[in-house]
Design an enzyme around this catalytic site. Structure first.
Site, short mmCIF file in Angstrom:
data_model
loop_
_atom_site.label_atom_id
_atom_site.label_comp_id
_atom_site.label_asym_id
_atom_site.label_seq_id
_atom_site.Cartn_x
_atom_site.Cartn_y
_atom_site.Cartn_z
N THR A 97 -3.01 1.51 5.36
CA THR A 97 -3.50 0.18 4.98
C THR A 97 -2.48 -0.92 5.26
OG1 THR A 97 -4.05 -1.18 3.05
CG2 THR A 97 -2.65 0.70 2.64
N TYR A 138 -1.35 0.64 -4.90
CA TYR A 138 -2.18 1.12 -3.80
C TYR A 138 -1.36 1.20 -2.50
CZ TYR A 138 -5.62 0.98 -0.04
OH TYR A 138 -6.31 1.24 1.12
#
Ligand code: UDP
Length: 327
Positions: free
Chosen positions: A118, A142
């Site tokens: 990501t 995250y």
């Protein structure tokens, strides 16, 4: 015939992967625990195994049984604000589960691995366009949980007969142009999905999280990439690994930023009416701007995006949302 293991193949991006692989005649085995995935999106020709990526014995058995030759690993938790309030959940579902999966691959001799990483690994980059060597300083659990997985892959590839490609996704949106799958999580938090729900009257209004960012119109800027272009990058990565290419990392985005207000305007164009919006404070963990420099993906894997148009992306998201309501 050997097969590809798609973890998280009942999810939004994973289900698009299944169809792309099946379309070109590959054998697909999906591993998903259905915590957020939807059984009906998997694709009838894919083999489905319900279970956890972290269940090493299960994974080892299915690698042997189905002669898995490559793993494409989507399964994980993906909501930035949730990662701030439940960090240990993110380290379990992303980092520790990936560790178990990588270990099963090493034990069973799987050599090829494509990983969903990501743009959140970059945190708040000090540059307007992020390249792969921009410093990685994630600002939320995250991003950290994904970066730790990249590090595990890097170290494992140095020590074992194992090669990987990590794809750092920017903001993925849109749906399968053939209408077979799309973003289906009812409580989704992502902007284009939420805006489509609001446009169809399924949610009362859209929150704009933060209007005081240091961006041209004060709202967050992101690089929205059509899911089909993202999936094309996975196929290229898989083929490169099969062809003997070394481990590598690529940004996946178009290299152009769109603000929340610009997305709202695009959804209004597609829907043909105004959206009820509400200005709200910034969300925890949100960086002001994330835009990809994807030169490396284009030059190394010859990636050629086909859907780089915000109106095309938003229309396909809206079409899928309509379809969900009709079923
Ligand atoms: N956003 C928003 N309203 C929403 C959902 C998202 O204003 O209902 C904003 C969010 O603050 C960010 C951008 O839209 O600036 C993209 O957020 P999203 O959750 O889609 O993806 P993220 O970039 O967090 O992975």
């Amino acid at each position: 015939m050997s097969a590809i293991l798609v973890t998280g193949g009942a999810g939004y991006i994973g289900s698009h992967m299944n169809y792309a692989l099946l379309d070109r005649g590959e054998r697909v085995v999906v591993l998903d625990n259905l915590s957020t995935g939807v059984r009906g999106l998997i694709g009838a020709e894919a083999e489905f195994v319900e279970g956890d990526v972290a269940d090493r014995d299960l994974v080892r058995n299915l690698i042997r049984k189905h002669r898995i030759e490559a793993v494409i690993h989507f399964a994980g938790s993906i909501v930035v604000p949730e990662s701030v309030t439940k960090p240990l959940l993110y380290y379990a579902n992303n980092t520790m589960a990936s560790r178990a999966l990588i270990e099963a691959c090493i034990e069973e001799g799987v050599q090829h691995f494509v990983f969903s990483s990501t743009a959140a690994v970059y945190g708040i980059p000090g540059v307007s366009m992020v390249s792969e060597d921009t410093p990685k300083e994630p600002i939320n659990p995250y991003g950290r949980s994904k970066l730790m997985t990249e590090w595990m892959l890097e170290d494992t590839a140095k020590a074992h007969d194992f090669r990987y490609v990590a794809l750092r996704y920017f903001n993925v949106a849109g749906a399968d142009p053939k209408g077979r799958t799309g973003q289906s999580t009812p409580r989704a938090t992502h902007l284009i999905k939420r805006a489509a729900q609001v446009a169809l009257g399924r949610e009362p209004y859209l929150d704009i999280f933060g209007t005081d960012f240091p961006t041209p119109d004060g709202t967050g800027v992101r690089d929205y990439i059509h899911v089909s272009d993202l999936i094309a990058a996975h196929l290229l990565a898989l083929d490169a690994l099969r062809g003997g290419a070394g481990s590598d990392v690529f940004n996946c985005g178009y290299g152009r930023g769109l603000s929340v207000r610009e997305i709202v305007a695009a959804v209004e164009r597609a829907a043909g009416h105004k959206l009820p919006v509400r200005e709200a404070p910034r969300r925890a963990g949100d960086p002001p701007m994330l835009v990809a420099d994807s030169t490396k993906l284009k030059l190394t894997l010859n990636w050629q995006p086909r859907y780089d148009d915000v109106d095309v992306i938003v229309r396909s998201a809206l079409e899928w949302e309509r379809k969900l309501g009709a079923s």
